[in-house]
Motif scaffolding. Structure first.
Motif, PDB file in Angstrom:
ATOM      1  N   ALA A 272       0.654  -1.182   0.008  1.00  0.00           N
ATOM      2  CA  ALA A 272       0.036  -0.015  -0.048  1.00  0.00           C
ATOM      3  C   ALA A 272       0.769   1.369  -0.016  1.00  0.00           C
ATOM      4  O   ALA A 272       0.575   2.249  -0.671  1.00  0.00           O
ATOM      5  N   THR A 273       2.009   1.284   0.754  1.00  0.00           N
ATOM      6  CA  THR A 273       2.785   2.586   0.953  1.00  0.00           C
ATOM      7  C   THR A 273       3.452   2.488  -0.512  1.00  0.00           C
ATOM      8  O   THR A 273       3.701   3.660  -0.882  1.00  0.00           O
ATOM      9  N   ASN A 274       3.930   1.597  -1.183  1.00  0.00           N
ATOM     10  CA  ASN A 274       4.713   1.777  -2.540  1.00  0.00           C
ATOM     11  C   ASN A 274       3.571   2.173  -3.670  1.00  0.00           C
ATOM     12  O   ASN A 274       4.175   3.072  -4.473  1.00  0.00           O
ATOM     13  N   VAL A 275       2.129   1.850  -3.303  1.00  0.00           N
ATOM     14  CA  VAL A 275       1.322   2.204  -4.374  1.00  0.00           C
ATOM     15  C   VAL A 275       0.982   3.631  -4.047  1.00  0.00           C
ATOM     16  O   VAL A 275       1.196   4.632  -5.048  1.00  0.00           O
ATOM     17  N   LYS A 276       1.083   4.275  -3.003  1.00  0.00           N
ATOM     18  CA  LYS A 276       0.908   5.921  -2.481  1.00  0.00           C
ATOM     19  C   LYS A 276       1.938   6.514  -3.280  1.00  0.00           C
ATOM     20  O   LYS A 276       2.031   7.305  -3.796  1.00  0.00           O
ATOM     21  N   HIS A 277       3.248   5.867  -3.168  1.00  0.00           N
ATOM     22  CA  HIS A 277       4.563   6.685  -3.542  1.00  0.00           C
ATOM     23  C   HIS A 277       4.505   6.793  -4.979  1.00  0.00           C
ATOM     24  O   HIS A 277       5.049   7.571  -5.506  1.00  0.00           O
ATOM     25  N   LYS A 278       4.159   5.535  -5.521  1.00  0.00           N
ATOM     26  CA  LYS A 278       4.122   5.530  -7.066  1.00  0.00           C
ATOM     27  C   LYS A 278       3.337   6.418  -7.588  1.00  0.00           C
ATOM     28  O   LYS A 278       3.545   7.138  -8.478  1.00  0.00           O
ATOM     29  N   LEU A 279       2.092   6.594  -7.204  1.00  0.00           N
ATOM     30  CA  LEU A 279       0.901   7.629  -7.555  1.00  0.00           C
ATOM     31  C   LEU A 279       1.657   8.999  -7.489  1.00  0.00           C
ATOM     32  O   LEU A 279       1.398   9.932  -8.269  1.00  0.00           O
ATOM     33  N   MET A 280       2.001   9.327  -6.132  1.00  0.00           N
ATOM     34  CA  MET A 280       2.174  10.633  -5.788  1.00  0.00           C
ATOM     35  C   MET A 280       3.556  11.124  -6.521  1.00  0.00           C
ATOM     36  O   MET A 280       3.638  12.475  -6.994  1.00  0.00           O
ATOM     37  N   ASN A 281       4.425  10.265  -6.974  1.00  0.00           N
ATOM     38  CA  ASN A 281       5.584  10.651  -7.912  1.00  0.00           C
ATOM     39  C   ASN A 281       5.356  10.595  -9.097  1.00  0.00           C
ATOM     40  O   ASN A 281       6.075  11.287  -9.881  1.00  0.00           O
ATOM     41  N   GLY A 282       4.253   9.938  -9.661  1.00  0.00           N
ATOM     42  CA  GLY A 282       4.083   9.928 -11.227  1.00  0.00           C
ATOM     43  C   GLY A 282       2.998  10.928 -11.614  1.00  0.00           C
ATOM     44  O   GLY A 282       2.673  11.341 -12.425  1.00  0.00           O
ATOM     45  N   GLU A 283       2.189  11.422 -10.520  1.00  0.00           N
ATOM     46  CA  GLU A 283       1.204  12.291 -10.769  1.00  0.00           C
ATOM     47  C   GLU A 283       1.439  13.437  -9.722  1.00  0.00           C
ATOM     48  O   GLU A 283       1.052  13.355  -8.559  1.00  0.00           O
ATOM     49  N   THR A 284       2.068  14.515 -10.350  1.00  0.00           N
ATOM     50  CA  THR A 284       2.425  15.920  -9.364  1.00  0.00           C
ATOM     51  C   THR A 284       1.293  16.369  -8.748  1.00  0.00           C
ATOM     52  O   THR A 284       1.606  17.029  -7.892  1.00  0.00           O
ATOM     53  N   ASP A 285       0.217  16.248  -9.552  1.00  0.00           N
ATOM     54  CA  ASP A 285      -1.211  17.065  -8.952  1.00  0.00           C
ATOM     55  C   ASP A 285      -1.825  16.240  -7.747  1.00  0.00           C
ATOM     56  O   ASP A 285      -2.530  16.791  -7.027  1.00  0.00           O
TER      57      ASP A 285
END
Length: 296
Positions: A272-285
């Protein structure tokens, strides 16, 4: 935390500075247009003067409001104060629309009076000056708005653009009126066109603000892209129930992630933490991501 607050203060300073530049030019242009419209007997130019003056009001909204929507999250507003920016954009659009409707009413009333007047080159020159200056301000403001992702600053930029565009029919009416010796109602018709352009610009500001306030989600393609990005994380079997909502210039995401049912709680939490980091790093908004772990 200190770095985040320093960034917020820098953004606030940038918004204030660029808006103040536009405000000074708006005041000068509104005075020039009103004086020129009075001297040249151009109702269209006077209408355009009030449009420029309304820009000054929205400048004040941005200058005052940026202090509040840039404030960091607190116990009462754990997600931050981004919606204040949305309300500011909605207020800017509403004021702009009211100005457009009022000017249209006055212009249509003037057409019915069938007044004939010859408009000099003064109105044409002032309108052309307005087109150039307001387009420059628009480009400068919209570039900054996109860089810092500010919906209120973008709304104010479009207010500048609408002022530039609304000066085009004024300039054309003045030129045609002068060259042909005067057409009945030509200046008033130009004023109506100006008003319609103002109302259209207002709707472009109000519509996305209203959608955000009623928690409209992202479009289907954007959601699909976010789902695929989440599924690219190791350990994710599938994703579903993705929900999104805008908060000022950012996005809040929550989604369900299916993982191997035999994983430990710690392993599921790591995914879950990896998914969160992946999305926040991939989508700057994206401001925050809430991940619900479920057994596949």
């Amino acid at each position: 935390m200190k770095t985040e607050r320093a960034t917020l203060r820098t953004t606030e300073s940038q918004v204030r500075r660029i808006t103040l530049y536009g405000m000074v030019i708006n005041l000068l242009l509104s005075g020039l247009k009103f004086a020129g419209g009075t001297i040249a007997s151009s109702q269209a130019l006077i209408a355009d003067a009030f449009h420029s003056l309304s820009d000054t009001v929205t400048d004040l909204i941005v200058i005052i409001g940026v202090r509040f929507w840039q404030a960091p999250p607190d116990t009462k507003h754990p997600y931050g104060h981004g919606r204040i920016e949305t309300v500011a954009a909605l207020l800017i659009g509403t004021l702009l629309g009211a100005v457009g409707i009022g000017l249209a009413y006055n212009a249509i009333s003037d057409i019915n009076k069938q007044q004939s007047r010859t408009i000099g080159w003064t109105a044409f020159t002032i309108a052309c000056l307005s087109i150039v200056l307001k387009e420059i301000i628009y480009r400068y403001t919209i570039a900054k708005a996109r860089k810092i992702k500010s919906s209120a600053l973008a709304a104010n930029a479009w207010h500048h653009r609408s002022d530039a565009l609304s000066s085009v029919p004024v300039a054309l009416a003045a030129a045609v009126n002068r060259l042909t010796g005067g057409w009945e109602g030509l200046d008033s018709i130009a004023a109506v066109i100006v008003s319609l352009m103002i109302v259209q610009a207002a709707w472009r500001i109000v519509k996305p603000a209203l959608e955000e306030l009623v928690d409209a989600g992202l479009d289907k393609d954007h959601c699909t892209g976010i789902s695929k990005l989440a599924q690219s994380v190791d350990g994710v079997v599938e994703t579903h129930a993705l929900r999104s909502r805008k908060l000022g210039s950012g996005i809040i995401i929550d989604l369900h992630v299916l993982v191997n049912a035999n994983l430990t709680v710690a392993q599921g939490h790591e995914i879950a933490t990896n998914v969160k980091h992946k999305l926040m790093n991939g989508e700057t908004d994206i401001l925050d991501v809430i991940v619900h772990i479920e057994p596949a």
